[in-house]
Write a protein that holds these residues in place. Structure first.
Motif, PDB file in Angstrom:
ATOM      1  N   ALA A   1       0.821  -1.224   0.000  1.00  0.00           N
ATOM      2  CA  ALA A   1       0.000   0.000   0.000  1.00  0.00           C
ATOM      3  C   ALA A   1       0.846   1.262   0.000  1.00  0.00           C
ATOM      4  O   ALA A   1       0.331   2.344  -0.297  1.00  0.00           O
ATOM      5  CB  ALA A   1      -0.930  -0.008   1.214  1.00  0.00           C
ATOM      6  N   ASP A   2       2.133   1.157   0.349  1.00  0.00           N
ATOM      7  CA  ASP A   2       2.973   2.343   0.533  1.00  0.00           C
ATOM      8  C   ASP A   2       3.157   3.142  -0.749  1.00  0.00           C
ATOM      9  O   ASP A   2       3.528   4.304  -0.701  1.00  0.00           O
ATOM     10  CB  ASP A   2       4.344   1.920   1.084  1.00  0.00           C
ATOM     11  CG  ASP A   2       5.193   3.123   1.465  1.00  0.00           C
ATOM     12  OD1 ASP A   2       4.772   3.846   2.379  1.00  0.00           O
ATOM     13  OD2 ASP A   2       6.250   3.325   0.845  1.00  0.00           O
ATOM     14  N   LEU A   3       2.882   2.546  -1.901  1.00  0.00           N
ATOM     15  CA  LEU A   3       3.043   3.261  -3.162  1.00  0.00           C
ATOM     16  C   LEU A   3       2.098   4.451  -3.251  1.00  0.00           C
ATOM     17  O   LEU A   3       2.450   5.500  -3.785  1.00  0.00           O
ATOM     18  CB  LEU A   3       2.789   2.303  -4.339  1.00  0.00           C
ATOM     19  CG  LEU A   3       2.955   2.895  -5.746  1.00  0.00           C
ATOM     20  CD1 LEU A   3       4.391   3.354  -5.942  1.00  0.00           C
ATOM     21  CD2 LEU A   3       2.564   1.873  -6.799  1.00  0.00           C
ATOM     22  N   HIS A   4       0.881   4.303  -2.700  1.00  0.00           N
ATOM     23  CA  HIS A   4      -0.120   5.367  -2.797  1.00  0.00           C
ATOM     24  C   HIS A   4      -0.600   5.878  -1.446  1.00  0.00           C
ATOM     25  O   HIS A   4      -1.130   6.984  -1.360  1.00  0.00           O
ATOM     26  CB  HIS A   4      -1.343   4.876  -3.581  1.00  0.00           C
ATOM     27  CG  HIS A   4      -1.024   4.420  -4.976  1.00  0.00           C
ATOM     28  ND1 HIS A   4      -0.697   5.297  -5.986  1.00  0.00           N
ATOM     29  CD2 HIS A   4      -0.967   3.173  -5.524  1.00  0.00           C
ATOM     30  CE1 HIS A   4      -0.462   4.613  -7.099  1.00  0.00           C
ATOM     31  NE2 HIS A   4      -0.618   3.333  -6.854  1.00  0.00           N
ATOM     32  N   TYR A   5      -0.441   5.075  -0.387  1.00  0.00           N
ATOM     33  CA  TYR A   5      -1.087   5.403   0.878  1.00  0.00           C
ATOM     34  C   TYR A   5      -0.114   5.325   2.046  1.00  0.00           C
ATOM     35  O   TYR A   5       0.874   4.602   2.002  1.00  0.00           O
ATOM     36  CB  TYR A   5      -2.252   4.433   1.164  1.00  0.00           C
ATOM     37  CG  TYR A   5      -3.235   4.296   0.032  1.00  0.00           C
ATOM     38  CD1 TYR A   5      -4.155   5.298  -0.226  1.00  0.00           C
ATOM     39  CD2 TYR A   5      -3.248   3.162  -0.784  1.00  0.00           C
ATOM     40  CE1 TYR A   5      -5.059   5.188  -1.267  1.00  0.00           C
ATOM     41  CE2 TYR A   5      -4.138   3.036  -1.833  1.00  0.00           C
ATOM     42  CZ  TYR A   5      -5.048   4.053  -2.070  1.00  0.00           C
ATOM     43  OH  TYR A   5      -5.930   3.947  -3.096  1.00  0.00           O
ATOM     44  N   HIS A   6      -0.454   6.082   3.105  1.00  0.00           N
ATOM     45  CA  HIS A   6       0.131   5.868   4.413  1.00  0.00           C
ATOM     46  C   HIS A   6      -0.718   4.798   5.095  1.00  0.00           C
ATOM     47  O   HIS A   6      -1.925   4.994   5.270  1.00  0.00           O
ATOM     48  CB  HIS A   6       0.125   7.152   5.242  1.00  0.00           C
ATOM     49  CG  HIS A   6       1.031   8.210   4.699  1.00  0.00           C
ATOM     50  ND1 HIS A   6       2.392   8.013   4.535  1.00  0.00           N
ATOM     51  CD2 HIS A   6       0.783   9.478   4.281  1.00  0.00           C
ATOM     52  CE1 HIS A   6       2.932   9.106   4.048  1.00  0.00           C
ATOM     53  NE2 HIS A   6       1.980  10.012   3.864  1.00  0.00           N
ATOM     54  N   ALA A   7      -0.131   3.681   5.479  1.00  0.00           N
ATOM     55  CA  ALA A   7      -0.915   2.552   5.990  1.00  0.00           C
ATOM     56  C   ALA A   7      -0.423   2.147   7.371  1.00  0.00           C
ATOM     57  O   ALA A   7       0.750   2.309   7.714  1.00  0.00           O
ATOM     58  CB  ALA A   7      -0.838   1.363   5.028  1.00  0.00           C
ATOM     59  N   GLU A   8      -1.354   1.628   8.161  1.00  0.00           N
ATOM     60  CA  GLU A   8      -1.060   1.107   9.492  1.00  0.00           C
ATOM     61  C   GLU A   8      -1.820  -0.198   9.642  1.00  0.00           C
ATOM     62  O   GLU A   8      -3.036  -0.253   9.427  1.00  0.00           O
ATOM     63  CB  GLU A   8      -1.500   2.108  10.566  1.00  0.00           C
ATOM     64  CG  GLU A   8      -0.951   1.800  11.941  1.00  0.00           C
ATOM     65  CD  GLU A   8       0.556   2.003  12.023  1.00  0.00           C
ATOM     66  OE1 GLU A   8       1.250   1.063  12.463  1.00  0.00           O
ATOM     67  OE2 GLU A   8       1.025   3.084  11.633  1.00  0.00           O
ATOM     68  N   ALA A   9      -1.112  -1.292   9.971  1.00  0.00           N
ATOM     69  CA  ALA A   9      -1.723  -2.611  10.132  1.00  0.00           C
ATOM     70  C   ALA A   9      -1.811  -2.947  11.614  1.00  0.00           C
ATOM     71  O   ALA A   9      -0.890  -2.685  12.383  1.00  0.00           O
ATOM     72  CB  ALA A   9      -0.909  -3.667   9.393  1.00  0.00           C
ATOM     73  N   VAL A  10      -2.955  -3.543  12.014  1.00  0.00           N
ATOM     74  CA  VAL A  10      -3.206  -3.877  13.417  1.00  0.00           C
ATOM     75  C   VAL A  10      -3.638  -5.336  13.490  1.00  0.00           C
ATOM     76  O   VAL A  10      -4.579  -5.753  12.795  1.00  0.00           O
ATOM     77  CB  VAL A  10      -4.303  -2.975  14.028  1.00  0.00           C
ATOM     78  CG1 VAL A  10      -4.456  -3.267  15.513  1.00  0.00           C
ATOM     79  CG2 VAL A  10      -3.989  -1.504  13.794  1.00  0.00           C
TER      80      VAL A  10
END
Length: 751
Positions: A424-433
């Protein structure tokens, strides 16, 4: 240890390089400043020298002009020479005496090239020169033809203003002479015609050595306000116009000041110094080669650079020693900082996971400001104020997944989270839980605040999730299902929508592993009302009681498939209802037929909780149906089955007959009504009267939907003699009145 050693060496190198760069930069900047300042000082000094020289030249020209003016007045007023000016035919004695006096005047000033006395009456010149030109010459014979043009246009020249010119002298082997000519003339008042004139020619080669002294480098020349050259300047001819040359433009544009500048002259960079116009309108210009000015400065620069190089070498040695001295305490601090940073990163990750897990599950009440503060503290790149989206990932076949990885389950889930966030880092700031069990939550928003997660970006999100599924399958050999939450205005709203997305993710049971579910589509089911199909339930019971297993499976599957388009709790309630019905059938069969059957209460919860595909639930129920059917088949005889079939055929054929009852059926079968009633009840678990009424009600349901007949007419057509009794029985079987049933079904068909 090796990594730590490499990091320490990097720190040492940075300290050393920093000191070296600082020392070198200081020396270079200081040298550059000194060099530039020295250049400016040298230019100013040369400018002052050149300006003094030009000023001196200007004084010389003024002095020369004043001398020529005084001499012209003396000649003009000299009684001896006046005979040459006033008489049309002076005597030989007068001419001889006047010429001697004229020679005396010429020789009194060394810079005079020649003196002309012109008498317009006889049109002759009396010339005093240091060559063979002495004597009397007529206008037509004079070798200086240029003076004729000047006298013809004498109005164009002011008296006693030097006229620079070049002329040839001598009748044979003529040579060119450069001089400055001064006019003193008189005119006849009425006709403004030249009467007589005194012409003084000053040597140009007398002024040039003063302007271009041997001990002064460069070249000096004179120009007028139009840019005409009034003195020697290289190979340029006298009176040549220099206004088109590049270096002359700033001089001609500045008509009031003295100044200097640098420019290319004849392909060589030079310092150009010029004066303001003098009383004659002349300007004095000096051109000095730039290299001559800066030669000493360049030598000083070379010496300075050598000194700097030596100083830099000494600085390098000193820097190395100082760096080694500073390295040890700094290295100790860095080691402690690396240890603390590693501990902090590990703890921050765990704290961030625990905080987000608690917020999603509702264990912690969060606000937007609290989220922003916590996310910054934990080092998360997710912006709480931007539009965000929540995605739930469920690991398919989780039981097999745990059996495969055993003690490494958490580690593999962590790897799965990294794969998804990196994808997802190509387009978004992501956080996985990690939400525990088979569930992982992704929170992400766009990197650019001008982009949106909605609209055409939904297709991009779908492609991104498919890439995540492919990456997880490639690297971890397992499948995941994704539930996409709706776009929210902030991360706080996104977290609040977790429960809805979690409920929507349960629909994986219907869509199967590896599916992609959109929460907004599932939440649309909330507005629909569900009514459990009681008639199909009765049909299911009949099939189970009579051992019609395949028909029972079809009815069961039809009941369950209707719940797919409703919230998941409807599916759970329907299964619970079916479980209770099945348990009732088993208990009834067990009681009436002495079958050995166990209760199924609570047996359904295990497959629903752990099932990932609806087929697993179906298999569970089908297995119980097969078991029940096999037990019923063991007790059922062909004779009884045929009798039940005949009774059902009679009811199906004669349901519209008001006289249809247990007695009429028994009479048709030539059997005792009591025996028929008891046997039918034993085999079907239903009373014969109830079956007759149920059949009539079923037929009435079809007529209510398919025809526009009145309720009374339909009651009569289905064998009821009393409308009130029909209403009562219909509501008993369906829970609503005939009219309400008709409206409800018609409304459902329209939807």
């Amino acid at each position: 240890m090796r990594k730590r050693s490499e990091d320490s060496q990097k720190v040492f190198a940075r300290i050393l390089i920093g000191i070296i760069i600082s020392t070198a930069a200081t020396l270079l900047v200081a040298s550059a400043i000194l060099y530039v300042n020295y250049n400016r000082i040298a230019l100013r000094q040369v400018y002052r020298t050149d300006m003094n020289s030009l000023t001196q030249t200007s004084r010389e020209v003024a002095k020369m002009t004043e001398s020529a003016k005084s001499l012209s007045y003396q000649i003009y007023q000299d009684y001896t020479i006046s005979s040459l000016l006033l008489y049309s035919k002076p005597s030989i004695y007068q001419i001889t005496s006047a010429m001697e006096q004229l020679d005396n005047y010429r020789m009194s000033l060394p810079f005079i090239e020649s003196i002309y006395v012109y008498n317009s009456r006889n049109n002759e010149f009396f010339i005093s020169s240091d060559g063979v030109r002495n004597g009397q010459q007529s206008v037509s014979e004079i070798d200086d033809q240029g003076i004729k043009s000047i006298l013809d246009r004498f109005h164009d020249y002011k008296p006693f203003v030097p006229i620079p010119r070049t002329y040839k002298v001598g009748s044979t082997g003529a040579s060119e002479v450069n001089s400055y000519t001064y006019l003193c003339y008189d005119t006849i008042n009425d006709n403004a015609k030249l009467n007589y004139a005194v012409v003084v020619n000053i040597k140009d080669d007398w002024l040039s050595p003063n302007m271009n002294a041997v001990d002064q480098p460069g070249k000096t020349f004179i120009i007028n306000e139009k840019g005409d050259l009034l003195s020697d300047f290289g190979d340029r001819a006298l009176l040549n116009n220099l206004s088109d040359e590049t270096f002359m433009r700033p001089i001609l544009q500045d008509t009031e000041h003295s100044a200097y500048f640098t420019e290319q002259v004849d392909g060589e960079k030079s310092l150009i110094t010029y004066t303001a116009p003098d009383s004659l309108g002349w300007r004095y210009v000096r051109i000095t080669p730039y290299d001559l000015i800066t030669s000493d400065i360049r030598n000083m620069r070379t010496h300075t650079l050598l000194f700097c190089a030596v100083l830099l070498a000494a600085g390098l040695i000193l820097s190395y020693l100082v760096s080694r001295k500073l390295y040890h305490p700094i290295n100790n601090v860095l080691v402690r900082m690396r240890v603390m940073e590693a501990e902090r990163r590990g703890s921050l990750h765990l704290l961030r996971q625990d905080f987000l897990r608690g917020a999603l599950q509702g264990r912690e009440t969060v606000t937007c400001n609290m989220l922003e503060e916590r996310m910054k503290f934990y080092g998360s790149a997710v912006d709480v104020h931007r539009t965000s989206r929540l995605v739930l990932l469920r690991i398919d076949h989780y039981t097999e997944f745990c059996e495969t990885y055993r003690d490494d389950t958490k580690l593999v889930k962590y790897a799965m989270m990294n794969i998804c966030t990196e994808t997802a880092d190509l387009h978004y700031h992501a956080e996985a839980v990690d939400m525990g069990g088979d569930l992982i939550t992704l929170l992400f928003n766009e990197k650019s605040e001008h982009d949106s997660l909605s609209g055409s970006a939904c297709h991009q999100i779908e492609e991104l999730l498919r890439m995540m599924q492919a990456a997880v399958m490639t690297h971890l050999k397992c499948s995941i299902s994704c539930t996409v939450g709706p776009e929210e205005q902030s991360l706080e709203d996104c977290i609040e929508g977790y429960a809805r997305s979690a409920e929507a993710s349960l629909h994986r049971l219907f869509m199967g592993p590896g599916c992609l579910i959109f929460t907004s589509n599932i939440m649309a089911y909330q507005t629909k009302e569900y009514t459990f199909p009681a008639n199909k339930e009765r049909q299911l019971v009949d099939c189970l009681m009579t051992g019609k297993t395949e028909e029972a499976k079809l009815i069961y599957a039809d009941i369950v498939s209707e719940t797919v388009a409703y919230p998941f709790n409807v599916f759970q309630l329907a299964l619970s209802h079916l479980t209770m019905t099945l348990n009732h059938v088993r208990n009834t069969l067990k009681k009436n037929n002495q079958l050995r059957l166990d209760s199924v209460s609570g047996g359904l919860m295990l497959p629903v909780k752990n099932a990932e595909d609806i087929s697993e639930v179906h298999e569970h129920f089908y297995r119980m149906f097969d078991e029940l059917g096999s037990k019923v088949e063991e007790k059922r005889t062909l004779k009884h089955e045929e009798l039940i079939r005949k009774i059902n055929d009679i009811i199906e054929r004669n349901y519209a007959d008001p006289n249809l009852c247990l007695t009429s059926i028994a009479d048709e079968l030539s059997m005792s009504p009591i025996y028929v009633s008891r046997l039918y009840k034993q085999l079907t678990l239903k009373g014969l009267t109830d079956v007759i009424n149920e059949t009539r009600i079923t037929k009435a349901q079809h007529l209510l939907i398919q025809t526009e007949s009145s309720v009374a007419d339909i009651a009569e057509r289905t064998g009821f003699t009393n409308s009130s009794y029909f209403y009562r029985m219909f509501k008993k079987f369906n829970g609503v009145t005939p009219n309400d049933y008709r409206r409800k079904e018609l409304h459902a068909d329209q939807l």
